[in-house]
Scaffold this motif. Structure first.
Motif, PDB file in Angstrom:
ATOM      1  N   ALA A 182      -6.988   2.850   4.419  1.00 16.67           N
ATOM      2  CA  ALA A 182      -8.076   1.918   4.727  1.00 16.67           C
ATOM      3  C   ALA A 182      -7.580   0.472   4.728  1.00 16.67           C
ATOM      4  O   ALA A 182      -7.999  -0.339   5.573  1.00 16.67           O
ATOM      5  CB  ALA A 182      -9.209   2.089   3.724  1.00 16.67           C
ATOM      6  N   MET A 183      -6.715   0.141   3.773  1.00 17.57           N
ATOM      7  CA  MET A 183      -6.165  -1.224   3.735  1.00 17.57           C
ATOM      8  C   MET A 183      -5.490  -1.569   5.051  1.00 17.57           C
ATOM      9  O   MET A 183      -5.720  -2.640   5.632  1.00 17.57           O
ATOM     10  CB  MET A 183      -5.144  -1.354   2.598  1.00 17.57           C
ATOM     11  N   GLN A 184      -4.637  -0.666   5.512  1.00 16.54           N
ATOM     12  CA  GLN A 184      -3.888  -0.934   6.733  1.00 16.54           C
ATOM     13  C   GLN A 184      -4.791  -0.917   7.963  1.00 16.54           C
ATOM     14  O   GLN A 184      -4.643  -1.751   8.864  1.00 16.54           O
ATOM     15  CB  GLN A 184      -2.760   0.083   6.876  1.00 16.54           C
ATOM     16  N   GLU A 185      -5.737   0.013   8.000  1.00 16.84           N
ATOM     17  CA  GLU A 185      -6.630   0.108   9.154  1.00 16.84           C
ATOM     18  C   GLU A 185      -7.523  -1.125   9.288  1.00 16.84           C
ATOM     19  O   GLU A 185      -7.865  -1.538  10.407  1.00 16.84           O
ATOM     20  CB  GLU A 185      -7.493   1.372   9.037  1.00 16.84           C
ATOM     21  N   GLN A 186      -7.908  -1.736   8.159  1.00 15.12           N
ATOM     22  CA  GLN A 186      -8.823  -2.875   8.208  1.00 15.12           C
ATOM     23  C   GLN A 186      -8.119  -4.220   8.328  1.00 15.12           C
ATOM     24  O   GLN A 186      -8.777  -5.258   8.489  1.00 15.12           O
ATOM     25  CB  GLN A 186      -9.727  -2.861   6.968  1.00 15.12           C
ATOM     26  N   SER A 227       0.825  -1.210   0.000  1.00  9.96           N
ATOM     27  CA  SER A 227       0.000   0.000   0.000  1.00  9.96           C
ATOM     28  C   SER A 227       0.857   1.256   0.000  1.00  9.96           C
ATOM     29  O   SER A 227       0.409   2.320  -0.459  1.00  9.96           O
ATOM     30  CB  SER A 227      -0.944  -0.003   1.202  1.00  9.96           C
ATOM     31  N   THR A 228       2.083   1.149   0.453  1.00 10.91           N
ATOM     32  CA  THR A 228       3.014   2.280   0.413  1.00 10.91           C
ATOM     33  C   THR A 228       3.736   2.339  -0.925  1.00 10.91           C
ATOM     34  O   THR A 228       3.817   3.394  -1.562  1.00 10.91           O
ATOM     35  CB  THR A 228       4.043   2.163   1.556  1.00 10.91           C
ATOM     36  N   GLN A 229       4.227   1.198  -1.362  1.00 11.07           N
ATOM     37  CA  GLN A 229       5.033   1.114  -2.582  1.00 11.07           C
ATOM     38  C   GLN A 229       4.222   1.464  -3.829  1.00 11.07           C
ATOM     39  O   GLN A 229       4.747   2.052  -4.780  1.00 11.07           O
ATOM     40  CB  GLN A 229       5.600  -0.299  -2.688  1.00 11.07           C
ATOM     41  N   TRP A 230       2.947   1.080  -3.840  1.00 13.52           N
ATOM     42  CA  TRP A 230       2.111   1.251  -5.031  1.00 13.52           C
ATOM     43  C   TRP A 230       0.982   2.251  -4.798  1.00 13.52           C
ATOM     44  O   TRP A 230      -0.092   2.161  -5.417  1.00 13.52           O
ATOM     45  CB  TRP A 230       1.561  -0.098  -5.476  1.00 13.52           C
ATOM     46  N   ALA A 231       1.227   3.231  -3.935  1.00 14.65           N
ATOM     47  CA  ALA A 231       0.200   4.249  -3.651  1.00 14.65           C
ATOM     48  C   ALA A 231      -0.172   5.039  -4.902  1.00 14.65           C
ATOM     49  O   ALA A 231      -1.326   5.462  -5.058  1.00 14.65           O
ATOM     50  CB  ALA A 231       0.690   5.191  -2.552  1.00 14.65           C
TER      51      ALA A 231
END
Length: 248
Positions: free
Chosen positions: A219-223, A198-202
């Motif tokens: 949202a990906m990380q939070e969920q 999610s960081t690399q391909w933001a």
């Protein structure tokens, strides 16, 4: 090549795990194999390692994801498809995650095409309830669940394959064919992999942020804490069935 051996209950050949880009390693799949005493060998295609000419040295073959398309003119794709066909003929189990599932589909006669939308992040899937789905999915058969996605293409079902899972945005999320399992989704994810992707391909996410099938990196990380446990149980169920076909 990197070797990993973990005192299997009986002498057996390793599972070959094919990596196509550094950040899309085996994740929970490798953890599962280690927990079950199954040796595995990483074949780093992204680092220039050659695709083996024969599958006979391996108990099974696992293909991970990657940002490329199986329709790209890359030198290792034809070799990989040939290896998959050889393994199928020898009844050596195959398992594929995302790009890996597309490789299996293509090698066995399926078509890889653009999905109507990109699916990125946590999303809903629907499991079939027929006897084959019950065999592979166990208690997850016939249920609605949440898994992790990151793809813009999709596979068709090759001859003899049966769909196990679909989603609102992608008809074919998973299929089985004999001892083989091909997945469009990423049940192998770890929290570290989700953070990295999610960081690399933001930037990729930003280009399709208006699509309902795409989550923001935040949202990906939070969920992840909410959904990872159930997805890991699903992965364990699938992997448990798959390893039963390994050559011992």
């Amino acid at each position: 090549m990197t070797f990993h051996f973990f005192d299997p209950p009986c002498a057996m050949k390793p599972v070959a795990i094919f990596r196509h880009t550094p950040s899309e390693g085996p994740g929970y799949f490798a953890i599962f194999l280690e927990e079950h005493g199954i040796p595995w060998r990483l074949i780093a295609v992204d680092a220039g390692e050659a695709v083996p000419e024969s599958p006979e040295d391996y108990a099974g073959l696992c293909f991970m994801g990657g940002p490329m398309s199986v329709n790209d003119p890359l030198p290792w794709i034809d070799a990989t498809c040939q290896l998959i066909r050889q393994a199928d003929a020898a009844n050596i189990p195959l398992i594929g995650h995302c790009l890996g599932g597309q490789l299996i589909s293509k090698a066995l006669g399926g078509q890889i095409t653009r999905n109507p939308v990109k699916e990125i992040g946590w999303g809903t899937v629907y499991a079939e309830s027929d006897p084959l789905a019950q065999h592979w999915l166990g208690a997850f058969a016939g249920r609605v669940g949440t898994v992790f996605h990151w793809h813009g293409e999709t596979f068709s079902l090759p001859e003899g394959a049966s769909r196990l899972v679909s989603s609102p945005h992608c008809a074919n999320q998973m299929f089985a064919r004999g001892p083989h399992l091909a997945m469009q989704c990423h049940v192998e994810m770890t929290p570290e992999m989700i953070t990295t992707w999610s960081t690399q391909w933001a930037d990729e996410v930003a280009t399709v942020a208006d699509q309902s099938s795409v989550q923001s990196p935040e949202a990906m990380q939070e969920q992840t804490p909410q959904h990872l446990g159930a997805m890991r149980q699903l992965a364990s169920q699938l992997y448990s069935v798959w390893i039963q076909g390994l050559a011992r």
